[in-house]
Design a protein around this motif. Sequence first.
Motif, PDB file in Angstrom:
ATOM      1  N   ASN A 146       0.846  -1.200   0.000  1.00 22.47           N
ATOM      2  CA  ASN A 146       0.000   0.000   0.000  1.00 22.47           C
ATOM      3  C   ASN A 146       0.879   1.248   0.000  1.00 22.47           C
ATOM      4  N   PRO A 147       0.725   2.135  -0.973  1.00 22.65           N
ATOM      5  CA  PRO A 147       1.573   3.336  -1.025  1.00 22.65           C
ATOM      6  C   PRO A 147       1.352   4.237   0.186  1.00 22.65           C
ATOM      7  N   PHE A 148       2.429   4.889   0.622  1.00 24.35           N
ATOM      8  CA  PHE A 148       2.315   5.766   1.783  1.00 24.35           C
ATOM      9  C   PHE A 148       3.410   6.815   1.760  1.00 24.35           C
ATOM     10  N   SER A 149       3.219   7.826   2.579  1.00 24.17           N
ATOM     11  CA  SER A 149       4.240   8.859   2.761  1.00 24.17           C
ATOM     12  C   SER A 149       4.321   9.210   4.239  1.00 24.17           C
ATOM     13  N   ILE A 150       5.478   9.713   4.631  1.00 22.66           N
ATOM     14  CA  ILE A 150       5.716  10.121   6.017  1.00 22.66           C
ATOM     15  C   ILE A 150       6.353  11.502   6.006  1.00 22.66           C
ATOM     16  N   LEU A 151       5.813  12.396   6.811  1.00 21.48           N
ATOM     17  CA  LEU A 151       6.414  13.704   7.061  1.00 21.48           C
ATOM     18  C   LEU A 151       6.851  13.730   8.513  1.00 21.48           C
ATOM     19  N   THR A 152       8.095  14.115   8.770  1.00 21.98           N
ATOM     20  CA  THR A 152       8.586  14.065  10.144  1.00 21.98           C
ATOM     21  C   THR A 152       9.668  15.095  10.404  1.00 21.98           C
ATOM     22  N   LYS A 153       9.810  15.448  11.663  1.00 30.50           N
ATOM     23  CA  LYS A 153      10.976  16.170  12.165  1.00 30.50           C
ATOM     24  C   LYS A 153      11.856  15.241  12.994  1.00 30.50           C
ATOM     25  N   GLY A 154      11.455  13.987  13.139  1.00 33.21           N
ATOM     26  CA  GLY A 154      12.104  13.082  14.074  1.00 33.21           C
ATOM     27  C   GLY A 154      13.229  12.269  13.460  1.00 33.21           C
ATOM     28  N   VAL A 173       6.800   4.875  -1.846  1.00 28.81           N
ATOM     29  CA  VAL A 173       7.073   5.410  -0.514  1.00 28.81           C
ATOM     30  C   VAL A 173       7.634   6.814  -0.667  1.00 28.81           C
ATOM     31  N   GLY A 174       7.033   7.768  -0.018  1.00 30.38           N
ATOM     32  CA  GLY A 174       7.528   9.139  -0.035  1.00 30.38           C
ATOM     33  C   GLY A 174       7.894   9.587   1.367  1.00 30.38           C
ATOM     34  N   ILE A 175       9.102  10.097   1.537  1.00 30.81           N
ATOM     35  CA  ILE A 175       9.545  10.603   2.840  1.00 30.81           C
ATOM     36  C   ILE A 175       9.893  12.079   2.690  1.00 30.81           C
ATOM     37  N   SER A 176       9.378  12.885   3.588  1.00 24.69           N
ATOM     38  CA  SER A 176       9.742  14.295   3.645  1.00 24.69           C
ATOM     39  C   SER A 176      10.134  14.643   5.074  1.00 24.69           C
ATOM     40  N   VAL A 177      11.175  15.429   5.197  1.00 24.75           N
ATOM     41  CA  VAL A 177      11.626  15.922   6.498  1.00 24.75           C
ATOM     42  C   VAL A 177      11.343  17.414   6.548  1.00 24.75           C
ATOM     43  N   SER A 178      10.824  17.873   7.659  1.00 26.18           N
ATOM     44  CA  SER A 178      10.470  19.282   7.815  1.00 26.18           C
ATOM     45  C   SER A 178      11.642  20.061   8.407  1.00 26.18           C
ATOM     46  N   VAL A 179      12.147  21.023   7.638  1.00 29.82           N
ATOM     47  CA  VAL A 179      13.225  21.913   8.087  1.00 29.82           C
ATOM     48  C   VAL A 179      12.909  23.301   7.535  1.00 29.82           C
ATOM     49  N   GLY A 180      12.449  24.195   8.385  1.00 32.94           N
ATOM     50  CA  GLY A 180      12.058  25.516   7.913  1.00 32.94           C
ATOM     51  C   GLY A 180      13.145  26.561   7.977  1.00 32.94           C
ATOM     52  N   PHE A 181      14.170  26.305   8.798  1.00 32.85           N
ATOM     53  CA  PHE A 181      15.223  27.297   9.019  1.00 32.85           C
ATOM     54  C   PHE A 181      16.380  26.604   9.729  1.00 32.85           C
ATOM     55  N   PRO A 197      17.826  21.359  13.574  1.00 31.70           N
ATOM     56  CA  PRO A 197      17.706  21.321  12.112  1.00 31.70           C
ATOM     57  C   PRO A 197      18.826  20.550  11.419  1.00 31.70           C
ATOM     58  N   ASP A 198      20.066  20.687  11.894  1.00 32.61           N
ATOM     59  CA  ASP A 198      21.163  19.976  11.236  1.00 32.61           C
ATOM     60  C   ASP A 198      21.042  18.471  11.421  1.00 32.61           C
ATOM     61  N   ARG A 199      20.477  18.031  12.536  1.00 33.86           N
ATOM     62  CA  ARG A 199      20.262  16.594  12.737  1.00 33.86           C
ATOM     63  C   ARG A 199      19.170  16.077  11.806  1.00 33.86           C
ATOM     64  N   ARG A 200      18.176  16.891  11.546  1.00 30.48           N
ATOM     65  CA  ARG A 200      17.136  16.487  10.594  1.00 30.48           C
ATOM     66  C   ARG A 200      17.709  16.380   9.184  1.00 30.48           C
ATOM     67  N   LEU A 201      18.603  17.284   8.847  1.00 27.19           N
ATOM     68  CA  LEU A 201      19.237  17.194   7.531  1.00 27.19           C
ATOM     69  C   LEU A 201      20.125  15.956   7.438  1.00 27.19           C
ATOM     70  N   ASP A 202      20.676  15.519   8.564  1.00 28.57           N
ATOM     71  CA  ASP A 202      21.413  14.250   8.567  1.00 28.57           C
ATOM     72  C   ASP A 202      20.486  13.083   8.231  1.00 28.57           C
ATOM     73  N   VAL A 203      19.225  13.182   8.647  1.00 34.23           N
ATOM     74  CA  VAL A 203      18.243  12.153   8.296  1.00 34.23           C
ATOM     75  C   VAL A 203      18.064  12.107   6.783  1.00 34.23           C
ATOM     76  N   VAL A 204      17.927  13.276   6.166  1.00 34.87           N
ATOM     77  CA  VAL A 204      17.802  13.342   4.706  1.00 34.87           C
ATOM     78  C   VAL A 204      19.009  12.687   4.052  1.00 34.87           C
ATOM     79  N   ARG A 205      20.180  13.025   4.556  1.00 33.56           N
ATOM     80  CA  ARG A 205      21.431  12.500   3.994  1.00 33.56           C
ATOM     81  C   ARG A 205      21.486  10.973   4.110  1.00 33.56           C
ATOM     82  N   THR A 206      21.095  10.450   5.258  1.00 33.37           N
ATOM     83  CA  THR A 206      21.167   9.010   5.489  1.00 33.37           C
ATOM     84  C   THR A 206      20.136   8.257   4.656  1.00 33.37           C
ATOM     85  N   LEU A 207      18.911   8.748   4.627  1.00 33.67           N
ATOM     86  CA  LEU A 207      17.878   8.082   3.833  1.00 33.67           C
ATOM     87  C   LEU A 207      18.269   8.043   2.359  1.00 33.67           C
ATOM     88  N   THR A 208      18.751   9.166   1.856  1.00 36.51           N
ATOM     89  CA  THR A 208      19.142   9.232   0.448  1.00 36.51           C
ATOM     90  C   THR A 208      20.288   8.277   0.156  1.00 36.51           C
TER      91      THR A 208
END
Length: 348
Positions: A146-154, A173-181, A197-208
């Motif tokens: 079943n297709p799904f997406s997740i939005l998180t700051k975690g 599967v779609g993943i989005s991380v919220s980083v506004g500033f 915020p920099d730890r959330r960007l590390d999540v983006v880096r790791t997932l990618t």
Amino acid sequence: MRWDNLGESPSALFGTDAVSRTIDRPEFRGITFHEVRARSIVNRVPGASRMPFEWTVNPYRGCSHACVYCFARKTHSYLDLDTGQDFDSQIVVKVNAPELLRRELAGRRWRGDHIAMGTNVDCYQRAEGRYRLMPGIIEALRDHANPFSILTKGTLILRDLPLLQQAAEVTDVGISVSVGFLDHELWRTVEPGTPAPDRRLDVVRTLTAHGIPCGVLMAPVIPFLGDAPDQLRATVRAIAEAGAGSVTPLVLHLRPGAREWFMAWLGQHHPHLVRRYTTMYADGAYAPKWYQRRITRQVHELAAEYGIGPARPGEARRIPPPDAAPEPAGSPGDEAHHPAEPTQLTLI
């Protein structure tokens, strides 16, 4: 609390066997968890909503991320809880969410539509570290393709990376991380319960790096505090350097419940801006359209400069073979779920 009486109605959301508990650990100090057994878990989004999806799953209500601007604050008033401190510290946990989802996905009426998660409160908030509802939820979605997406700051989402990889091999599967500033001083006061915020960007880096395409919801862009040209440039540049496949800006909006809490915060931390905000949001929850268009244009121009773009529905991304990236340390592998060849993933 209102759910004490919900069992009297056939349409009740929760049963009458709710259990409230506190946990004597530093990360949970000051938080009360209300464990309930939900009657349903797949929720249809009202037709009048501005959301770009039709179905959601929310295993929690309330959020220890404590973002002062969170639009979901109003929902706590439906439980006779306040939209301020109670929203941050009185967390409803739908302990049967995974088993309930598996049952609903198997129902004859379910059509396999896309399910969005993290759109109301964050499913990877601190409570998830204790209750571990998301692994069972992702497994159910994986098993039903079943297709799904997740939005998180975690950052806790990385715990479930192997499951996300397995799901991405059989469905979209779609993943989005919220980083506004990036401003740490602003982050500490306006999003006090979230990872930096920099730890959330590390999540983006790791997932990618592990084959899960990840976008960034650049939200919220906070007027007069996070919208200067140099701030926008620094944020978009960091998003690009993290390897995000897309960036989508969203200007702060202040719905009832969130508006009162945010304005109280603004009066305490930035009293000189209260009048400007009163003027900017005089017509409702949203900033003027000219301002929203300006921010969107600036972010998209910066994104193009740094080689990323806005999210595009239906854009195909190729998932690399399982051996293209190493498993994160300590993550269990499950070879039974890895196909021999890469498959196509649509980032929704």
